[in-house]
Design an enzyme around this catalytic site. Structure first.
Site, PDB file in Angstrom:
ATOM      1  N   LYS A  16       0.815  -1.217   0.000  1.00  0.00           N
ATOM      2  CA  LYS A  16       0.000   0.000   0.000  1.00  0.00           C
ATOM      3  C   LYS A  16       0.849   1.268   0.000  1.00  0.00           C
ATOM      4  O   LYS A  16       0.603   2.162  -0.784  1.00  0.00           O
ATOM      5  CB  LYS A  16      -0.925   0.050   1.221  1.00  0.00           C
ATOM      6  CG  LYS A  16      -2.148  -0.821   1.119  1.00  0.00           C
ATOM      7  CD  LYS A  16      -3.195  -0.423   2.153  1.00  0.00           C
ATOM      8  CE  LYS A  16      -2.674  -0.408   3.584  1.00  0.00           C
ATOM      9  NZ  LYS A  16      -2.203  -1.737   4.056  1.00  0.00           N
TER      10      LYS A  16
ATOM     11  N   ARG B   9      -9.902   1.731   8.134  1.00  0.00           N
ATOM     12  CA  ARG B   9      -9.499   0.365   8.448  1.00  0.00           C
ATOM     13  C   ARG B   9     -10.561  -0.348   9.261  1.00  0.00           C
ATOM     14  O   ARG B   9     -10.359  -1.512   9.620  1.00  0.00           O
ATOM     15  CB  ARG B   9      -8.212   0.401   9.267  1.00  0.00           C
ATOM     16  CG  ARG B   9      -6.969  -0.014   8.489  1.00  0.00           C
ATOM     17  CD  ARG B   9      -5.831   0.218   9.443  1.00  0.00           C
ATOM     18  NE  ARG B   9      -4.655  -0.532   9.243  1.00  0.00           N
ATOM     19  CZ  ARG B   9      -3.525  -0.042   8.716  1.00  0.00           C
ATOM     20  NH1 ARG B   9      -3.496   1.154   8.210  1.00  0.00           N
ATOM     21  NH2 ARG B   9      -2.454  -0.777   8.676  1.00  0.00           N
TER      22      ARG B   9
ATOM     23  N   ARG C  78      10.936  -6.452   4.987  1.00  0.00           N
ATOM     24  CA  ARG C  78      10.763  -5.026   4.731  1.00  0.00           C
ATOM     25  C   ARG C  78      11.686  -4.179   5.598  1.00  0.00           C
ATOM     26  O   ARG C  78      11.864  -4.444   6.773  1.00  0.00           O
ATOM     27  CB  ARG C  78       9.306  -4.692   5.041  1.00  0.00           C
ATOM     28  CG  ARG C  78       8.889  -3.343   4.623  1.00  0.00           C
ATOM     29  CD  ARG C  78       7.415  -3.357   4.366  1.00  0.00           C
ATOM     30  NE  ARG C  78       6.674  -3.059   5.582  1.00  0.00           N
ATOM     31  CZ  ARG C  78       5.391  -2.728   5.556  1.00  0.00           C
ATOM     32  NH1 ARG C  78       4.734  -2.683   4.403  1.00  0.00           N
ATOM     33  NH2 ARG C  78       4.759  -2.467   6.673  1.00  0.00           N
TER      34      ARG C  78
ATOM     35  N   ARG D  46      10.662  -2.032  11.139  1.00  0.00           N
ATOM     36  CA  ARG D  46       9.624  -1.531  12.037  1.00  0.00           C
ATOM     37  C   ARG D  46       9.306  -2.573  13.098  1.00  0.00           C
ATOM     38  O   ARG D  46       9.265  -3.761  12.822  1.00  0.00           O
ATOM     39  CB  ARG D  46       8.354  -1.221  11.241  1.00  0.00           C
ATOM     40  CG  ARG D  46       8.451   0.057  10.463  1.00  0.00           C
ATOM     41  CD  ARG D  46       7.381   0.190   9.416  1.00  0.00           C
ATOM     42  NE  ARG D  46       6.046  -0.237   9.868  1.00  0.00           N
ATOM     43  CZ  ARG D  46       4.938  -0.104   9.128  1.00  0.00           C
ATOM     44  NH1 ARG D  46       5.009   0.437   7.924  1.00  0.00           N
ATOM     45  NH2 ARG D  46       3.788  -0.518   9.577  1.00  0.00           N
TER      46      ARG D  46
ATOM     47  N   ARG E 158      -1.241  -8.595  13.133  1.00  0.00           N
ATOM     48  CA  ARG E 158      -1.751  -7.605  12.175  1.00  0.00           C
ATOM     49  C   ARG E 158      -2.630  -8.263  11.124  1.00  0.00           C
ATOM     50  O   ARG E 158      -3.627  -7.687  10.687  1.00  0.00           O
ATOM     51  CB  ARG E 158      -0.582  -6.863  11.513  1.00  0.00           C
ATOM     52  CG  ARG E 158       0.102  -5.909  12.478  1.00  0.00           C
ATOM     53  CD  ARG E 158       1.417  -5.431  11.926  1.00  0.00           C
ATOM     54  NE  ARG E 158       1.251  -4.506  10.817  1.00  0.00           N
ATOM     55  CZ  ARG E 158       2.193  -4.254   9.912  1.00  0.00           C
ATOM     56  NH1 ARG E 158       3.340  -4.893   9.956  1.00  0.00           N
ATOM     57  NH2 ARG E 158       1.960  -3.382   8.969  1.00  0.00           N
TER      58      ARG E 158
HETATM   59  P1  AMP Z   1       0.494   1.089   8.392  1.00  0.00           P
HETATM   60  O1  AMP Z   1       1.767   1.817   8.131  1.00  0.00           O
HETATM   61  O2  AMP Z   1      -0.630   1.561   7.516  1.00  0.00           O
HETATM   62  O3  AMP Z   1       0.650  -0.399   8.389  1.00  0.00           O
HETATM   63  O4  AMP Z   1       0.057   1.495   9.878  1.00  0.00           O
HETATM   64  C1  AMP Z   1       0.871   1.185  10.999  1.00  0.00           C
HETATM   65  C2  AMP Z   1       0.049   1.117  12.264  1.00  0.00           C
HETATM   66  O5  AMP Z   1      -0.580   2.379  12.516  1.00  0.00           O
HETATM   67  C3  AMP Z   1      -1.114   0.121  12.224  1.00  0.00           C
HETATM   68  O6  AMP Z   1      -0.689  -1.183  12.505  1.00  0.00           O
HETATM   69  C4  AMP Z   1      -2.016   0.698  13.301  1.00  0.00           C
HETATM   70  O7  AMP Z   1      -1.530   0.418  14.597  1.00  0.00           O
HETATM   71  C5  AMP Z   1      -1.868   2.191  13.073  1.00  0.00           C
HETATM   72  N1  AMP Z   1      -2.879   2.665  12.094  1.00  0.00           N
HETATM   73  C6  AMP Z   1      -2.654   3.145  10.844  1.00  0.00           C
HETATM   74  N2  AMP Z   1      -3.812   3.478  10.241  1.00  0.00           N
HETATM   75  C7  AMP Z   1      -4.797   3.196  11.130  1.00  0.00           C
HETATM   76  C8  AMP Z   1      -6.212   3.290  11.106  1.00  0.00           C
HETATM   77  N3  AMP Z   1      -6.859   3.756  10.012  1.00  0.00           N
HETATM   78  N4  AMP Z   1      -6.900   2.899  12.195  1.00  0.00           N
HETATM   79  C9  AMP Z   1      -6.264   2.462  13.300  1.00  0.00           C
HETATM   80  N5  AMP Z   1      -4.947   2.318  13.384  1.00  0.00           N
HETATM   81  C10 AMP Z   1      -4.200   2.685  12.319  1.00  0.00           C
END
Ligand code: AMP
Ligand code: ZN
Length: 219
Positions: free
Chosen positions: A13, A88, A127, A160, A171
């Site tokens: 993404k 999400r 990653r 990360r 996740r």
């Molecule tokens: P990502 O980089 O999109 O994988 O986001 C990393 C982390 O940020 C996720 O695993 C969540 O803990 C938090 N996060 C990102 N976007 C959201 C969202 N829309 N709702 C809730 N938590 C989020």
């Protein structure tokens, strides 16, 4: 154009969002990036979000929604945006619909990046992210010239916390339970385009651009 990108963690993404947003000349709004920036700056929002993120859980809707509300109110987002990682959950999707309706606009399309679980695990565990520019590399699929160093700016690469093996499993569960229902939510509204997100990054970007082309003359 107003777009949402959905897909499991590791679907690419972040990478695709960057290219697609550039192609469409709209700002990329990545909730994960915004949360990570807040964590590294030690803001109150970051302190609130960090524990959830480290476990691979979602940050609570209330916190997340207010953050996105503020971001979408900024000038650069008024004529279009690409949301990466939001919504999400179903409540987030409903609030987004309401926010846009209040502004007299609506989403144009939701792109779903489709990848199988095994592939997702391979991708996430290899990653590496640049500390300086957040560019995402992969130890096997997209390695930088020098291990551990970003080709773009020489920044140090890191893994990360939420890309560690145990957290990845959580996740994926969270995705299946909380986020996967959005695929139907948007399909029912006629907004969903599913995209094969396997293979080289450039191929996936090209598929996305091809899928969006029929929509673009409307903008
Ligand atoms: P990502 O980089 O999109 O994988 O986001 C990393 C982390 O940020 C996720 O695993 C969540 O803990 C938090 N996060 C990102 N976007 C959201 C969202 N829309 N709702 C809730 N938590 C989020
Ligand atoms: Zn970099």
């Amino acid at each position: 154009m107003r777009l949402v990108l959905v897909g499991p963690p590791g679907a690419g993404k972040g990478t695709q969002a960057q290219f697609i947003a550039e192609h469409l000349s709209v700002p990329k709004i990545s909730t994960g990036d915004i949360f990570r920036a807040n964590v590294s700056q030690g803001t109150p929002l970051g302190l609130q979000a960090k524990a959830y993120m480290d476990r691979g859980d979602l940050v609570p809707d209330g916190v997340t929604i207010e953050m996105v509300r503020d971001r979408l109110a900024q000038a650069d987002a008024t004529s279009g945006f690409l949301l990466d990682g939001f919504p999400r959950t179903t409540p987030q999707a409903q609030v987004l619909d309401d926010m846009l309706a209040d502004a007299g606009v609506k989403l144009d399309v939701v792109l779903e990046l489709v990848v199988e679980n095994d592939e997702v695990i391979r991708r996430l565990s290899g990653r590496r992210t640049c500390r300086t520019c957040n560019h995402i590399w992969h130890v096997d699929f997209d390695p930088p010239a020098d291990e551990g160093v970003c080709d773009l700016d020489g920044g140090a690469l890191y893994q990360r916390d939420d890309d560690q093996a145990e957290t990845i499993a959580n996740r994926l569960e969270v995705y299946a339970k909380e986020t996967a229902p959005l695929v139907n939510y948007y399909a029912e509204r006629g907004l969903l385009i599913g995209l094969d997100a396997t293979g080289p990054v450039d191929d996936v970007t090209q598929r996305a651009i091809d899928a969006l082309r029929p929509l673009q003359h409307d903008f």
